[in-house]
Motif scaffolding. Structure first.
Motif, PDB file in Angstrom:
ATOM      1  N   LEU A  18      36.106  36.932 -21.007  1.00  0.00           N
ATOM      2  CA  LEU A  18      35.728  38.342 -21.011  1.00  0.00           C
ATOM      3  C   LEU A  18      35.170  38.761 -19.655  1.00  0.00           C
ATOM      4  O   LEU A  18      35.567  39.787 -19.086  1.00  0.00           O
ATOM      5  CB  LEU A  18      34.691  38.600 -22.109  1.00  0.00           C
ATOM      6  CG  LEU A  18      34.028  39.970 -22.103  1.00  0.00           C
ATOM      7  CD1 LEU A  18      34.929  40.987 -22.757  1.00  0.00           C
ATOM      8  CD2 LEU A  18      32.695  39.916 -22.785  1.00  0.00           C
ATOM      9  N   LEU A  19      34.253  37.978 -19.113  1.00  0.00           N
ATOM     10  CA  LEU A  19      33.624  38.321 -17.835  1.00  0.00           C
ATOM     11  C   LEU A  19      34.622  38.245 -16.683  1.00  0.00           C
ATOM     12  O   LEU A  19      34.604  39.088 -15.784  1.00  0.00           O
ATOM     13  CB  LEU A  19      32.424  37.409 -17.576  1.00  0.00           C
ATOM     14  CG  LEU A  19      31.252  37.585 -18.555  1.00  0.00           C
ATOM     15  CD1 LEU A  19      30.166  36.567 -18.276  1.00  0.00           C
ATOM     16  CD2 LEU A  19      30.702  38.988 -18.500  1.00  0.00           C
ATOM     17  N   ARG A  20      35.495  37.258 -16.713  1.00  0.00           N
ATOM     18  CA  ARG A  20      36.531  37.160 -15.678  1.00  0.00           C
ATOM     19  C   ARG A  20      37.447  38.377 -15.720  1.00  0.00           C
ATOM     20  O   ARG A  20      37.827  38.927 -14.679  1.00  0.00           O
ATOM     21  CB  ARG A  20      37.356  35.891 -15.876  1.00  0.00           C
ATOM     22  CG  ARG A  20      36.619  34.617 -15.543  1.00  0.00           C
ATOM     23  CD  ARG A  20      37.439  33.395 -15.862  1.00  0.00           C
ATOM     24  NE  ARG A  20      38.690  33.395 -15.112  1.00  0.00           N
ATOM     25  CZ  ARG A  20      39.760  32.701 -15.468  1.00  0.00           C
ATOM     26  NH1 ARG A  20      39.751  31.947 -16.558  1.00  0.00           N
ATOM     27  NH2 ARG A  20      40.849  32.756 -14.738  1.00  0.00           N
ATOM     28  N   ASN A  21      37.795  38.808 -16.926  1.00  0.00           N
ATOM     29  CA  ASN A  21      38.661  39.975 -17.090  1.00  0.00           C
ATOM     30  C   ASN A  21      37.960  41.242 -16.596  1.00  0.00           C
ATOM     31  O   ASN A  21      38.570  42.075 -15.922  1.00  0.00           O
ATOM     32  CB  ASN A  21      39.059  40.115 -18.557  1.00  0.00           C
ATOM     33  CG  ASN A  21      40.235  41.032 -18.746  1.00  0.00           C
ATOM     34  OD1 ASN A  21      40.878  41.428 -17.788  1.00  0.00           O
ATOM     35  ND2 ASN A  21      40.523  41.357 -19.989  1.00  0.00           N
ATOM     36  N   LEU A  26      37.318  45.282 -12.366  1.00  0.00           N
ATOM     37  CA  LEU A  26      36.428  45.980 -11.433  1.00  0.00           C
ATOM     38  C   LEU A  26      37.015  45.968 -10.026  1.00  0.00           C
ATOM     39  O   LEU A  26      37.016  47.002  -9.345  1.00  0.00           O
ATOM     40  CB  LEU A  26      35.047  45.331 -11.433  1.00  0.00           C
ATOM     41  CG  LEU A  26      34.056  45.877 -10.409  1.00  0.00           C
ATOM     42  CD1 LEU A  26      33.694  47.320 -10.727  1.00  0.00           C
ATOM     43  CD2 LEU A  26      32.823  45.017 -10.354  1.00  0.00           C
ATOM     44  N   PHE A  27      37.533  44.838  -9.586  1.00  0.00           N
ATOM     45  CA  PHE A  27      38.083  44.768  -8.230  1.00  0.00           C
ATOM     46  C   PHE A  27      39.398  45.526  -8.107  1.00  0.00           C
ATOM     47  O   PHE A  27      39.723  46.026  -7.031  1.00  0.00           O
ATOM     48  CB  PHE A  27      38.255  43.323  -7.779  1.00  0.00           C
ATOM     49  CG  PHE A  27      36.940  42.617  -7.567  1.00  0.00           C
ATOM     50  CD1 PHE A  27      35.866  43.269  -6.992  1.00  0.00           C
ATOM     51  CD2 PHE A  27      36.774  41.311  -7.955  1.00  0.00           C
ATOM     52  CE1 PHE A  27      34.652  42.633  -6.797  1.00  0.00           C
ATOM     53  CE2 PHE A  27      35.567  40.658  -7.755  1.00  0.00           C
ATOM     54  CZ  PHE A  27      34.505  41.318  -7.178  1.00  0.00           C
ATOM     55  N   ILE A  28      40.140  45.649  -9.189  1.00  0.00           N
ATOM     56  CA  ILE A  28      41.388  46.417  -9.141  1.00  0.00           C
ATOM     57  C   ILE A  28      41.099  47.915  -9.132  1.00  0.00           C
ATOM     58  O   ILE A  28      41.621  48.663  -8.311  1.00  0.00           O
ATOM     59  CB  ILE A  28      42.298  46.042 -10.329  1.00  0.00           C
ATOM     60  CG1 ILE A  28      42.815  44.610 -10.154  1.00  0.00           C
ATOM     61  CG2 ILE A  28      43.464  47.016 -10.457  1.00  0.00           C
ATOM     62  CD1 ILE A  28      43.539  44.066 -11.362  1.00  0.00           C
ATOM     63  N   HIS A  29      40.236  48.370 -10.063  1.00  0.00           N
ATOM     64  CA  HIS A  29      40.001  49.804 -10.243  1.00  0.00           C
ATOM     65  C   HIS A  29      38.756  50.321  -9.533  1.00  0.00           C
ATOM     66  O   HIS A  29      38.565  51.535  -9.449  1.00  0.00           O
ATOM     67  CB  HIS A  29      39.899  50.133 -11.739  1.00  0.00           C
ATOM     68  CG  HIS A  29      41.106  49.727 -12.515  1.00  0.00           C
ATOM     69  ND1 HIS A  29      42.315  50.364 -12.385  1.00  0.00           N
ATOM     70  CD2 HIS A  29      41.304  48.729 -13.419  1.00  0.00           C
ATOM     71  CE1 HIS A  29      43.204  49.797 -13.179  1.00  0.00           C
ATOM     72  NE2 HIS A  29      42.617  48.793 -13.817  1.00  0.00           N
TER      73      HIS A  29
END
Length: 175
Positions: A18-21, A26-29
């Motif tokens: 969950l945290l990795r996702n 966050l880094f994408i959007h």
């Protein structure tokens, strides 16, 4: 008993996934909306990833690839423009803003965003406040002046970007 992290009602493997996702999103959007406890835990992991990107060694790159779900897409962005943006910043790369509950269960919600990014909420809110005060011929409050300093301190060309956004808000009827 005291724990050093939130368990989020999940098994260890599910919590890590969950945290990795969340961090990958966050880094994408550059801004995500989730529940407040998830945002606070994802904030810790995102700060560590950005610190790894600032080191820019082969070991830090491989560690970041282990954390992120889509390393081929995300690692170049993390080690490129995101690391460059925070090169001079000593810490505090992300911000958690509480918002109204998004779900019907009234769970406390929050926005997790990268500071000084294109979707920086505090930057836009400060610009809107400045435009509104100028329109109403009011003086800026101490809080607004403090926010101006915060949003322009580490941003490259912060004052000019703020002036542009204030001008944009003045030209629209949003304030």
């Amino acid at each position: 008993m005291y724990t050093k992290y939130r368990k989020l009602g999940r098994k260890s493997s599910h919590r890590q996934a969950l945290l990795r996702n969340l961090v990958t999103s966050l880094f994408i959007h550059e801004s995500i909306a989730t529940t407040y406890p998830k945002a606070k835990e994802a904030q810790r992991l995102a700060e560590k990833c950005i610190t790894l990107a600032k080191k820019n060694t082969q070991a830090s790159r491989s560690r970041a690839e282990q954390i992120l779900f889509t390393p081929l897409d995300t690692v170049p962005k993390l080690f490129g423009p995101i690391a460059e943006r925070y090169k001079e910043r000593p810490g505090g790369y992300t911000r958690v803003l509480r918002i109204e509950p998004l779900k019907t269960d009234q769970a406390p919600s929050a926005i997790l965003e990268l500071v000084d990014g294109p979707k920086d909420m505090r930057f836009a809110m400060t610009a809107a406040t400045i435009a509104r005060c100028a329109k109403e011929d009011k003086d800026l409050t101490d809080l607004t002046l403090a926010n101006i300093k915060k949003v322009t301190q580490f941003r490259k060309d912060g004052e000019t970007a703020l002036e542009k956004m204030v001008a944009m808000f003045k030209s629209t009827k949003l304030v």
